[in-house]
Design a protein around this motif. Structure first.
Motif, PDB file in Angstrom:
ATOM      1  N   ARG A 132      70.975   2.669 -70.573  1.00  0.00           N
ATOM      2  CA  ARG A 132      70.353   1.380 -70.911  1.00  0.00           C
ATOM      3  C   ARG A 132      70.492   0.369 -69.764  1.00  0.00           C
ATOM      4  NH1 ARG A 132      72.153   1.310 -77.243  1.00  0.00           N
ATOM      5  NH2 ARG A 132      70.261   2.291 -78.032  1.00  0.00           N
ATOM      6  N   GLN A 133      71.625   0.390 -69.087  1.00  0.00           N
ATOM      7  CA  GLN A 133      71.818  -0.520 -67.949  1.00  0.00           C
ATOM      8  C   GLN A 133      70.868  -0.172 -66.803  1.00  0.00           C
ATOM      9  OE1 GLN A 133      75.993  -0.225 -67.038  1.00  0.00           O
ATOM     10  NE2 GLN A 133      76.596  -1.388 -68.866  1.00  0.00           N
ATOM     11  N   ALA A 134      70.743   1.112 -66.491  1.00  0.00           N
ATOM     12  CA  ALA A 134      69.828   1.536 -65.425  1.00  0.00           C
ATOM     13  C   ALA A 134      68.393   1.145 -65.786  1.00  0.00           C
ATOM     14  CB  ALA A 134      69.943   3.037 -65.190  1.00  0.00           C
ATOM     15  N   TYR A 135      68.038   1.310 -67.046  1.00  0.00           N
ATOM     16  CA  TYR A 135      66.692   0.940 -67.518  1.00  0.00           C
ATOM     17  C   TYR A 135      66.470  -0.568 -67.348  1.00  0.00           C
ATOM     18  CZ  TYR A 135      62.744   0.367 -70.746  1.00  0.00           C
ATOM     19  OH  TYR A 135      61.530   0.050 -71.307  1.00  0.00           O
ATOM     20  N   ALA A 136      67.442  -1.351 -67.792  1.00  0.00           N
ATOM     21  CA  ALA A 136      67.322  -2.814 -67.719  1.00  0.00           C
ATOM     22  C   ALA A 136      67.201  -3.289 -66.273  1.00  0.00           C
ATOM     23  CB  ALA A 136      68.512  -3.482 -68.401  1.00  0.00           C
ATOM     24  N   LYS A 137      67.902  -2.613 -65.362  1.00  0.00           N
ATOM     25  CA  LYS A 137      67.874  -2.993 -63.944  1.00  0.00           C
ATOM     26  C   LYS A 137      66.678  -2.371 -63.213  1.00  0.00           C
ATOM     27  CE  LYS A 137      72.888  -3.330 -63.445  1.00  0.00           C
ATOM     28  NZ  LYS A 137      74.084  -2.707 -62.857  1.00  0.00           N
ATOM     29  N   GLU A 138      65.933  -1.525 -63.931  1.00  0.00           N
ATOM     30  CA  GLU A 138      64.833  -0.763 -63.333  1.00  0.00           C
ATOM     31  C   GLU A 138      65.336   0.077 -62.159  1.00  0.00           C
ATOM     32  OE1 GLU A 138      61.431  -3.287 -62.640  1.00  0.00           O
ATOM     33  OE2 GLU A 138      61.252  -3.743 -64.778  1.00  0.00           O
ATOM     34  N   ASP A 139      66.537   0.613 -62.324  1.00  0.00           N
ATOM     35  CA  ASP A 139      67.149   1.508 -61.345  1.00  0.00           C
ATOM     36  C   ASP A 139      66.705   2.926 -61.713  1.00  0.00           C
ATOM     37  OD1 ASP A 139      68.739   3.093 -59.759  1.00  0.00           O
ATOM     38  OD2 ASP A 139      70.638   2.132 -60.333  1.00  0.00           O
ATOM     39  N   TRP A 140      65.484   3.243 -61.339  1.00  0.00           N
ATOM     40  CA  TRP A 140      64.856   4.473 -61.815  1.00  0.00           C
ATOM     41  C   TRP A 140      65.529   5.731 -61.280  1.00  0.00           C
ATOM     42  CZ3 TRP A 140      63.136   2.743 -65.880  1.00  0.00           C
ATOM     43  CH2 TRP A 140      62.389   1.570 -65.964  1.00  0.00           C
ATOM     44  N   GLU A 141      66.113   5.683 -60.093  1.00  0.00           N
ATOM     45  CA  GLU A 141      66.790   6.872 -59.561  1.00  0.00           C
ATOM     46  C   GLU A 141      68.015   7.218 -60.411  1.00  0.00           C
ATOM     47  OE1 GLU A 141      67.636  10.270 -57.544  1.00  0.00           O
ATOM     48  OE2 GLU A 141      65.773   9.131 -57.642  1.00  0.00           O
ATOM     49  N   ASN A 142      68.874   6.255 -60.690  1.00  0.00           N
ATOM     50  CA  ASN A 142      70.039   6.525 -61.541  1.00  0.00           C
ATOM     51  C   ASN A 142      69.615   6.837 -62.970  1.00  0.00           C
ATOM     52  OD1 ASN A 142      72.275   6.495 -59.804  1.00  0.00           O
ATOM     53  ND2 ASN A 142      72.180   4.275 -59.676  1.00  0.00           N
ATOM     54  N   TYR A 143      68.593   6.159 -63.439  1.00  0.00           N
ATOM     55  CA  TYR A 143      68.061   6.436 -64.776  1.00  0.00           C
ATOM     56  C   TYR A 143      67.649   7.910 -64.870  1.00  0.00           C
ATOM     57  CZ  TYR A 143      65.133   5.857 -68.958  1.00  0.00           C
ATOM     58  OH  TYR A 143      64.577   5.960 -70.202  1.00  0.00           O
ATOM     59  N   ARG A 144      66.906   8.377 -63.861  1.00  0.00           N
ATOM     60  CA  ARG A 144      66.441   9.763 -63.868  1.00  0.00           C
ATOM     61  C   ARG A 144      67.615  10.733 -63.846  1.00  0.00           C
ATOM     62  NH1 ARG A 144      66.208  13.914 -61.193  1.00  0.00           N
ATOM     63  NH2 ARG A 144      67.054  12.986 -59.303  1.00  0.00           N
ATOM     64  N   ILE A 145      68.619  10.464 -63.037  1.00  0.00           N
ATOM     65  CA  ILE A 145      69.792  11.343 -62.959  1.00  0.00           C
ATOM     66  C   ILE A 145      70.489  11.430 -64.318  1.00  0.00           C
ATOM     67  CG2 ILE A 145      72.124  11.544 -61.978  1.00  0.00           C
ATOM     68  CD1 ILE A 145      70.862  10.317 -59.369  1.00  0.00           C
ATOM     69  N   LEU A 146      70.667  10.295 -64.962  1.00  0.00           N
ATOM     70  CA  LEU A 146      71.335  10.266 -66.267  1.00  0.00           C
ATOM     71  C   LEU A 146      70.517  10.981 -67.338  1.00  0.00           C
ATOM     72  CD1 LEU A 146      72.577   6.586 -66.045  1.00  0.00           C
ATOM     73  CD2 LEU A 146      74.068   8.604 -66.208  1.00  0.00           C
ATOM     74  N   VAL A 147      69.214  10.712 -67.352  1.00  0.00           N
ATOM     75  CA  VAL A 147      68.336  11.349 -68.349  1.00  0.00           C
ATOM     76  C   VAL A 147      68.251  12.845 -68.082  1.00  0.00           C
ATOM     77  CG1 VAL A 147      65.938  11.482 -69.118  1.00  0.00           C
ATOM     78  CG2 VAL A 147      67.042   9.264 -68.904  1.00  0.00           C
TER      79      VAL A 147
END
Length: 113
Positions: free
Chosen positions: A39-54
């Motif tokens: 949720r934090q990566a999503y809120a920050k639009e940190d798509w690289e970390n978001y993708r890694i987590l997902v």
């Protein structure tokens, strides 16, 4: 809260038929809870970390038999890789709600020590 459907047979197969190990996997899944990080990566639009987590959710969810969760994570992962942020936004809330439900399901299965 979303309904959680678990494929016990496939999860047990991932655990070499060992029911005790499967119970440990449920506990580890609940303990590893990455919901806030995602949720934090999503809120920050940190798509690289978001993708890694997902991306990591795909395999861990499949391992415990949460195939719907694994499929949802696969769709999110593909959308991020494709740079389709509109699709990410369309899928994110439902996927996180399902992830939260799977975590709660695993917590309910966690042995009391």
């Amino acid at each position: 809260m979303k309904q959680v459907v678990m494929d016990h047979e496939s999860a047990l197969a991932y655990c070499a038929g060992n029911e005790d190990f499967l119970q440990e996997m449920f506990a580890m899944y609940a303990d590893k809870n990455c919901l806030d990080k995602i949720r934090q990566a999503y809120a920050k639009e940190d798509w690289e970390n978001y993708r890694i987590l997902v991306h990591s959710l795909k395999s861990t969810s499949r391992t415990i038999g949460a195939n719907d969760m694994a499929d949802a994570a696969t769709r999110l992962d593909a959308a991020v890789k494709a740079g389709d942020i509109g699709q990410v936004r369309a899928l994110h809330d439902d996927t996180m709600e399902l992830y939260e439900a799977v975590i709660e399901w695993c917590r309910a299965k966690k042995p009391v020590s």
